[in-house]
Design an enzyme around this catalytic site. Sequence first.
Site, PDB file in Angstrom:
ATOM      1  N   LYS A 155       0.817  -1.219   0.000  1.00 29.80           N
ATOM      2  CA  LYS A 155       0.000   0.000   0.000  1.00 29.80           C
ATOM      3  C   LYS A 155       0.851   1.269   0.000  1.00 29.80           C
ATOM      4  CE  LYS A 155      -4.009  -2.130   2.190  1.00 29.80           C
ATOM      5  NZ  LYS A 155      -4.930  -2.115   3.365  1.00 29.80           N
ATOM      6  N   THR A 231      11.895   5.111   4.286  1.00 35.45           N
ATOM      7  CA  THR A 231      10.871   5.411   5.284  1.00 35.45           C
ATOM      8  C   THR A 231      10.276   4.122   5.835  1.00 35.45           C
ATOM      9  OG1 THR A 231       9.230   5.585   3.504  1.00 35.45           O
ATOM     10  CG2 THR A 231      10.212   7.644   4.289  1.00 35.45           C
ATOM     11  N   SER A 232      10.979   3.012   5.624  1.00 38.20           N
ATOM     12  CA  SER A 232      10.443   1.707   6.017  1.00 38.20           C
ATOM     13  C   SER A 232      11.024   1.233   7.345  1.00 38.20           C
ATOM     14  CB  SER A 232      10.700   0.682   4.906  1.00 38.20           C
ATOM     15  OG  SER A 232      10.051  -0.532   5.199  1.00 38.20           O
ATOM     16  N   ARG A 233      12.193   0.605   7.310  1.00 40.49           N
ATOM     17  CA  ARG A 233      12.856   0.138   8.521  1.00 40.49           C
ATOM     18  C   ARG A 233      14.360   0.383   8.400  1.00 40.49           C
ATOM     19  NH1 ARG A 233       8.714   0.596  10.294  1.00 40.49           N
ATOM     20  NH2 ARG A 233       7.305  -0.865  11.326  1.00 40.49           N
ATOM     21  N   ASP A 257      13.992   8.493   7.198  1.00 45.27           N
ATOM     22  CA  ASP A 257      13.069   8.662   8.332  1.00 45.27           C
ATOM     23  C   ASP A 257      13.302   7.571   9.355  1.00 45.27           C
ATOM     24  OD1 ASP A 257      10.909  10.048   9.608  1.00 45.27           O
ATOM     25  OD2 ASP A 257       9.593   8.376   9.091  1.00 45.27           O
ATOM     26  N   GLN A 295       8.790   9.995  11.496  1.00 50.35           N
ATOM     27  CA  GLN A 295       7.560  10.775  11.513  1.00 50.35           C
ATOM     28  C   GLN A 295       6.719  10.589  10.257  1.00 50.35           C
ATOM     29  OE1 GLN A 295       9.892  14.599  11.580  1.00 50.35           O
ATOM     30  NE2 GLN A 295       8.330  15.307  10.127  1.00 50.35           N
ATOM     31  N   PHE A 297       4.511   8.509   9.506  1.00 51.20           N
ATOM     32  CA  PHE A 297       3.116   8.189   9.804  1.00 51.20           C
ATOM     33  C   PHE A 297       2.359   9.355  10.426  1.00 51.20           C
ATOM     34  CE2 PHE A 297       4.931   8.139  13.930  1.00 51.20           C
ATOM     35  CZ  PHE A 297       3.889   8.315  14.833  1.00 51.20           C
TER      36      PHE A 297
END
Length: 330
Positions: A155, A231-233, A257, A295, A297
Site C-alpha cells: 500500500k 521510510t520503512s525500517r 526517516d 515521523q 506516519f
Amino acid sequence: MKILFYDTKSYDKESFEAKAKDYPDIQIEYLKSELVPSTAKLAKGYDAICAFVSSDVGTETIEVLHACGVKLILMRCAGFNNVDVEKAAACGIKVMRVPGYSPEAVAEHAMALALAANRRIHKAYVRVRENDFSLGGMQGVNFYKKTAGIVGTGKIGAAMARICHGFGMNVIAYDKYQNPALDFVTYVSLDELLAQSDLISLHCPLMDETYHMINRESIQKMKDGVILVNTSRGGLVKTADLIEGIRARKFFAVGLDVYEEEKKNVFEDRSDEIMETSITARLLSFPNVIITSHQGFFTYEALDAISETTLNNAMAFTKGERTGNEVEVE
C-alpha cells in the site's frame, strides 16, 4: 476489555481517547513507560497491552506478559519485526497490528524527503535565516522524466509509485508479488532496479531476507548520483556501507526517516544527552543527507486510523472474530 497502553505520548492519548468514546466495553490505562521486560509486569490484571514499533516485545517480555495473564498484543503500527511472534503463539497470545493506517502519509513523507534532500531545503532554510542568500551547494536535479525505483509495492509503495508517476517519472519496481493496480509500473529484478533508478525508495518490511539489502555490494550496482530514501525500517540499510557510499560521492542525496540506531531516539528529546554511538552524528555531518525522527506516519488522518483500527482489533478479539490484521506464525 482492559488494555494497558505503553509509551504514551500526548498525541496518542488524544487520538485514542477521542475514539474510545465509541467503544464503551474497552477500558484503557495509559503509561509513559516503554514496554520492556521490567515494565511488562505492570500488565498484570489486563487483558491486552498496546505497543509500538520501538517497544521491546521480545521473548522475555512475552514471557512476563504471559505470566500476567495477557492474551492480546495490540501493535499500533504496521511493523512487527520487534515482536517474537513464535513465542507469543506458543504462549497463546494473539498479536494484531495496523497494516494500512495511511499509506499516503508515509509515501508523501518519502517524497518530501527526496525533494528536500535533492534541493537542499534544510541547508537553504538555515542559510536564509542568517541572511545568506547565496546558492552555492544548492543545485539539485529535476525528477521529471527521471526513473524512480520502488522497492516493495504494497500500500505504501504503491502510493509512492503514484506520486512519482504524477511527477512525470518513469516508475519501475521490485517486489515478489506484483501489484496489478499499478499498470503504469514496470517490474524488474532488484539488480535492474538498482542499475536504472535515479531515485530509489524503500517500502518493504524488515525480514531476514531484506536485512541490510542496501549494502556495499548493492550500492556499487547503483547509478552514480542516485537519491536514496528509506521510510520503512532502518535495518534495510547497512549504515556503515551507506556512509562509505556517501563519502565515495555515490549518492547525490539521502533521505532517512528510519535508521539503524534510532531505537532510543524515536520520539524522544535527547538534546541534552551524549549519544551512545557516532553513527547518527556522522550521517548528519553530510550536507546531502536529511534525517527525520520516524515521523512518516505522523498525520492527523493516520493517527485517527491507527486508533480506530487498534480498537476494532480489540473488539474483534473479544468476539472471536478475525479482521485480517492478525500476525500469524509462518
